[in-house]
Scaffold this motif. Structure first.
Motif, PDB file in Angstrom:
ATOM      1  N   ARG A 161      10.378   1.810  -0.391  1.00 58.42           N
ATOM      2  CA  ARG A 161       9.175   1.629   0.432  1.00 58.42           C
ATOM      3  C   ARG A 161       8.904   0.171   0.762  1.00 58.42           C
ATOM      4  O   ARG A 161       7.769  -0.278   0.807  1.00 58.42           O
ATOM      5  N   GLN A 162       9.997  -0.606   0.957  1.00 60.42           N
ATOM      6  CA  GLN A 162       9.793  -2.003   1.295  1.00 60.42           C
ATOM      7  C   GLN A 162      10.128  -2.272   2.752  1.00 60.42           C
ATOM      8  O   GLN A 162      10.205  -3.431   3.143  1.00 60.42           O
ATOM      9  N   GLN A 163      10.379  -1.207   3.535  1.00 59.47           N
ATOM     10  CA  GLN A 163      11.008  -1.469   4.831  1.00 59.47           C
ATOM     11  C   GLN A 163      10.139  -2.283   5.762  1.00 59.47           C
ATOM     12  O   GLN A 163      10.647  -2.992   6.617  1.00 59.47           O
ATOM     13  N   GLN A 164       8.807  -2.240   5.620  1.00 61.87           N
ATOM     14  CA  GLN A 164       8.003  -2.990   6.577  1.00 61.87           C
ATOM     15  C   GLN A 164       7.942  -4.468   6.248  1.00 61.87           C
ATOM     16  O   GLN A 164       7.429  -5.251   7.013  1.00 61.87           O
ATOM     17  N   TYR A 165       8.484  -4.870   5.087  1.00 65.98           N
ATOM     18  CA  TYR A 165       8.433  -6.274   4.738  1.00 65.98           C
ATOM     19  C   TYR A 165       9.642  -7.052   5.243  1.00 65.98           C
ATOM     20  O   TYR A 165       9.657  -8.263   5.201  1.00 65.98           O
ATOM     21  N   HIS A 166      10.671  -6.335   5.657  1.00 65.21           N
ATOM     22  CA  HIS A 166      11.885  -7.032   6.084  1.00 65.21           C
ATOM     23  C   HIS A 166      12.292  -6.542   7.461  1.00 65.21           C
ATOM     24  O   HIS A 166      12.688  -5.398   7.629  1.00 65.21           O
ATOM     25  N   SER A 167      12.211  -7.433   8.443  1.00 55.05           N
ATOM     26  CA  SER A 167      12.687  -7.061   9.771  1.00 55.05           C
ATOM     27  C   SER A 167      14.154  -7.448   9.868  1.00 55.05           C
ATOM     28  O   SER A 167      14.674  -8.225   9.068  1.00 55.05           O
ATOM     29  N   MET A 168      14.810  -6.918  10.888  1.00 58.21           N
ATOM     30  CA  MET A 168      16.252  -7.192  11.021  1.00 58.21           C
ATOM     31  C   MET A 168      16.502  -8.678  11.199  1.00 58.21           C
ATOM     32  O   MET A 168      17.450  -9.247  10.658  1.00 58.21           O
ATOM     33  N   GLU A 169      15.621  -9.308  11.960  1.00 59.36           N
ATOM     34  CA  GLU A 169      15.759 -10.742  12.197  1.00 59.36           C
ATOM     35  C   GLU A 169      15.682 -11.521  10.894  1.00 59.36           C
ATOM     36  O   GLU A 169      16.466 -12.437  10.639  1.00 59.36           O
ATOM     37  N   SER A 170      14.731 -11.129  10.031  1.00 59.69           N
ATOM     38  CA  SER A 170      14.582 -11.865   8.777  1.00 59.69           C
ATOM     39  C   SER A 170      15.793 -11.630   7.878  1.00 59.69           C
ATOM     40  O   SER A 170      16.243 -12.536   7.174  1.00 59.69           O
ATOM     41  N   ILE A 171      16.354 -10.415   7.936  1.00 59.61           N
ATOM     42  CA  ILE A 171      17.529 -10.150   7.107  1.00 59.61           C
ATOM     43  C   ILE A 171      18.711 -10.981   7.598  1.00 59.61           C
ATOM     44  O   ILE A 171      19.460 -11.573   6.802  1.00 59.61           O
ATOM     45  N   LEU A 172      18.869 -11.050   8.930  1.00 56.34           N
ATOM     46  CA  LEU A 172      19.973 -11.852   9.471  1.00 56.34           C
ATOM     47  C   LEU A 172      19.814 -13.314   9.110  1.00 56.34           C
ATOM     48  O   LEU A 172      20.775 -13.997   8.747  1.00 56.34           O
ATOM     49  N   GLN A 173      18.572 -13.790   9.169  1.00 55.29           N
ATOM     50  CA  GLN A 173      18.333 -15.188   8.832  1.00 55.29           C
ATOM     51  C   GLN A 173      18.689 -15.467   7.381  1.00 55.29           C
ATOM     52  O   GLN A 173      19.324 -16.462   7.044  1.00 55.29           O
ATOM     53  N   HIS A 174      18.250 -14.541   6.529  1.00 52.32           N
ATOM     54  CA  HIS A 174      18.540 -14.730   5.111  1.00 52.32           C
ATOM     55  C   HIS A 174      20.037 -14.673   4.852  1.00 52.32           C
ATOM     56  O   HIS A 174      20.568 -15.436   4.048  1.00 52.32           O
ATOM     57  N   PRO A 193       0.814  -1.224   0.000  1.00 44.02           N
ATOM     58  CA  PRO A 193       0.000   0.000   0.000  1.00 44.02           C
ATOM     59  C   PRO A 193       0.837   1.259   0.000  1.00 44.02           C
ATOM     60  O   PRO A 193       0.374   2.305  -0.427  1.00 44.02           O
ATOM     61  N   ALA A 194       2.100   1.157   0.445  1.00 44.68           N
ATOM     62  CA  ALA A 194       2.933   2.356   0.488  1.00 44.68           C
ATOM     63  C   ALA A 194       3.235   2.890  -0.902  1.00 44.68           C
ATOM     64  O   ALA A 194       3.544   4.058  -1.073  1.00 44.68           O
ATOM     65  N   LEU A 195       3.123   2.036  -1.910  1.00 46.32           N
ATOM     66  CA  LEU A 195       3.427   2.503  -3.265  1.00 46.32           C
ATOM     67  C   LEU A 195       2.276   3.262  -3.890  1.00 46.32           C
ATOM     68  O   LEU A 195       2.424   3.856  -4.941  1.00 46.32           O
ATOM     69  N   LEU A 196       1.086   3.203  -3.264  1.00 48.69           N
ATOM     70  CA  LEU A 196      -0.070   3.826  -3.895  1.00 48.69           C
ATOM     71  C   LEU A 196      -0.307   5.237  -3.399  1.00 48.69           C
ATOM     72  O   LEU A 196      -1.162   5.931  -3.917  1.00 48.69           O
TER      73      LEU A 196
END
Lengths: 120, 525
Positions: free
Chosen positions: B414-427, B293-296
């Motif tokens: 505008r993607q910041q809410q899709y990636h938390s720090m934890e998910s980035i570390l996991q990836h 929704p942030a892109l709209l």
């Protein structure tokens, strides 16, 4: 006034010019039954495989005799030129023992018709 | 106090947005504490509400943000007084009603269908066995002895029943992957057919064999074998109707998302509308980029600015000609020389450049970070026991050097809410474990991926409603349009028939490929 296109035949007599060992006429031919008629820029009908005059050298015997670019050569000294190969046409024009060639040519012409003369 | 009451009543009369009225409730409860400041702030709010109807687009976003922050919304919105009836926003109502529906109605229907089918299946399976056993039980002494042919038939019945059992298990006993609104027509027809079939067999058996106590046991066993054969043929019919018929593609379906116009095409066979909707949704989660929704907001704010500039004043008196007003507004908007297209062009060019710059910084940072990590071979592991790290620790070690660049890039796109720090570390630790290059690590962040890639909480699309003018159990036809709605957006599906292709044949002999040289020579004479 408007343009009418028609063709007329003309007899042209060319006296060959001696240049060194050769007798030249002073023009170039294109066409023939062994050539591609669609590439002929002068023909009305693109399936016409006749012999056409493609160039006339300035001041040469052909120009002096009245030959023009785009003329279609129908006969040379009585020989038919409408159904000959390119090489046969060249040979008939460059016979070494002939000094004069008599051509029967067909020429397309655009004439401006004078409207007043028609109206009056 | 009365002044406060007055402002509150006029206030809620204007307010269509839960945020504002919830604040009024909260302020109403705390009213006795500091009335003067509240009056002042409320009167400011009532002024802002009187701006032209462009506000809804911005007001809605604001109210949704407030909903997220307001933890005790349950307490404030239950106080429904006469003055403020609009205290629950539309979305709240929709969500509450959906929850109620889910828990009660559909489960009953699904389990009812399953139990009917299971009971019928069990009955059908036990019927041949009953046919064979009943004469033995009831009039064993009168029966002719069972010869070799008869015993051979026992074996055939046993194996055919086993095959039928396995086939039924494979075809019907699968995990239902979806909950559809209406009954499957073909399945219901098959159940009815099986029921009638078995019923007629039982009728015949009851009348001709049980009543008359037929002694020809071989005939009875052959009757049971014919039943099992016919059941196997019905199973074949079920495969053809339920599985094979929809395999051949007959229709091309175009799916367009309503918010940003992203579209895809799929090929489907003869399916009912509800099953086609199911296929579309399964593919949606894999093919469409995630709804963000942030892109709209950019296009919404442009639309708001466009309409905000125009105000309509009625100078002719109380006669309110609504359609005339709106036509006048549209005409005025068309004639206005606005430069919003200019703004859009420069804004987009700027954004493009910013994104590219941030992306370049990010790629460089990640590449540098990855060079610090080296995988130890087995013999090296013994040599340097102190410094060894497992993938998670390695990821945590190199993460700080790229965190800032990554955070900035995600903010810009505008993607910041899709990636938390934890998910980035996991990836990151996943990529390190699997020897992926920096580019492979970044693939997930540089472009928005399909919905399945992200956390379930970010999906925005878990419950779907099928909106269709035709009955949802009717088959697909050329030109059918149906809409799959979820709360935030909808997918418009347009069905087109694959054209009938007439293919004819032309045989060319390879020996006929001959060529001539076309010359146009010019000879000078």
């Amino acid at each position: 006034s408007y343009l009418i296109s028609f063709s007329f035949q003309q007899r042209i007599e060319i006296h060959k010019l001696r240049q060194g060992d050769n007798l030249i006429l002073g023009f170039s031919i294109g066409g023939g039954i062994d050539q591609d008629p669609t590439q002929n820029p002068f023909s009305e009908d693109k399936t016409d495989k006749g012999i056409y005059v493609t160039r006339v050298t300035g001041g040469g015997p052909a120009e002096v005799a009245g030959l023009q670019v785009g003329d279609k050569i129908m006969q040379v000294n009585g020989w038919d030129m409408t159904m000959v190969t390119h090489d046969q046409a060249r040979k008939r024009l460059t016979k070494r023992n002939e000094e004069v060639v008599r051509l029967l040519v067909t020429r397309q012409s655009l004439q401006k018709a004078v409207q007043q003369s028609m109206m009056s | 106090m009365s002044a406060a009451m007055d402002t509150e009543s006029t206030y809620s009369g204007y307010s269509h947005y839960s945020g504002h009225s919830k604040k009024a409730h909260r302020q109403g409860r705390d009213r006795h504490k500091s009335p003067r400041s509240k009056d002042g702030s409320r009167s400011e709010k009532s002024v802002t509400i009187q701006t032209p109807p462009a506000e809804p687009l911005l007001g809605n976003d604001a109210s949704r943000a407030e909903e997220g922050q307001d933890d005790n919304w349950g307490e404030t919105t239950t106080a429904i007084t006469g003055t403020s009836e609009h205290s629950i926003s539309q979305e709240d109502i929709a969500r509450i009603s959906k929850d109620l529906e889910d828990s009660v109605g559909l489960d009953c229907k699904r389990y009812l269908g399953l139990t009917v089918a299971a009971v019928l299946g069990l009955l059908v399976f036990l019927t041949p066995i009953a046919f064979i056993l009943l004469p033995q039980i009831l009039w064993r002494d009168d029966l002719e002895p069972c010869g070799t042919v008869c015993e051979g038939l026992f074996i055939s019945v046993a194996f055919k029943l086993l095959i039928l059992l396995i086939g039924t298990w494979a075809l019907f006993f699968r995990q239902p992957k979806a909950d559809l609104p209406r009954v499957f027509v073909f399945r219901a027809l098959l159940l009815v057919l099986i029921f009638l079939f078995v019923f007629s067999y039982w009728l015949f058996y009851g009348v001709r064999i049980l009543d008359s106590k037929d002694t020809n046991y071989q005939g009875i066993v052959q009757y049971a074998v014919s039943l099992v054969d016919a059941l196997l043929f019905i199973h074949y019919l079920a495969i053809v109707l339920l599985e094979l018929r929809q395999l051949q593609p007959m229709f091309t379906v175009k799916v367009v998302r309503s918010t940003d116009g992203e579209s895809r095409y799929y090929s489907l066979g003869h399916l009912s509308i509800q099953r086609a909707a199911l296929v579309v949704l399964e593919n949606y989660y894999r093919d469409f980029t995630v709804y963000n929704p942030a892109l709209l907001t950019a296009s919404k704010s442009r639309a708001a600015k466009h309409m905000a500039g125009l105000k309509v004043y009625n100078v002719d008196g109380p006669g309110n000609n609504a359609s005339g007003q709106s036509r006048a507004m549209i005409a005025a908007a068309a004639r206005r020389r606005d430069s919003s297209h200019n703004e859009l062009y420069y804004e987009e060019a700027d954004h493009e450049r910013r994104v590219r710059k941030r992306r370049a910084r990010l790629v460089v940072a990640v590449e540098e970070a990855f060079t610090h990590i080296k995988r130890l071979q087995a013999e090296e592991q013994q040599k340097a026991p102190g410094e060894m790290m497992d993938p998670r620790e390695a990821a945590q070690a190199i993460f700080p050097s790229m965190a800032r660049a990554l955070q900035k890039y995600l903010r810009t796109t505008r993607q910041q809410q899709y990636h938390s720090m934890e998910s980035i570390l996991q990836h990151l630790s996943f990529c390190i474990t699997n020897n992926m290059t920096p580019k492979a690590f970044l693939e997930r962040y540089l472009n928005p991926g399909p919905t399945l890639q992200y956390d379930r909480e970010r999906w925005f699309s878990k419950q779907w409603t099928l909106v269709s003018e035709e009955a949802v159990t009717s088959g697909l036809q050329d030109g059918v349009v149906f809409v799959l709605k979820c709360l935030d957006f909808s997918l418009v599906v347009n069905v087109k028939k694959i054209p009938f292709i007439k293919l004819s044949e032309e045989f060319i002999d390879p020996k006929s490929h001959k060529f001539v040289l076309r010359l146009q020579s010019e000879t000078s004479v």
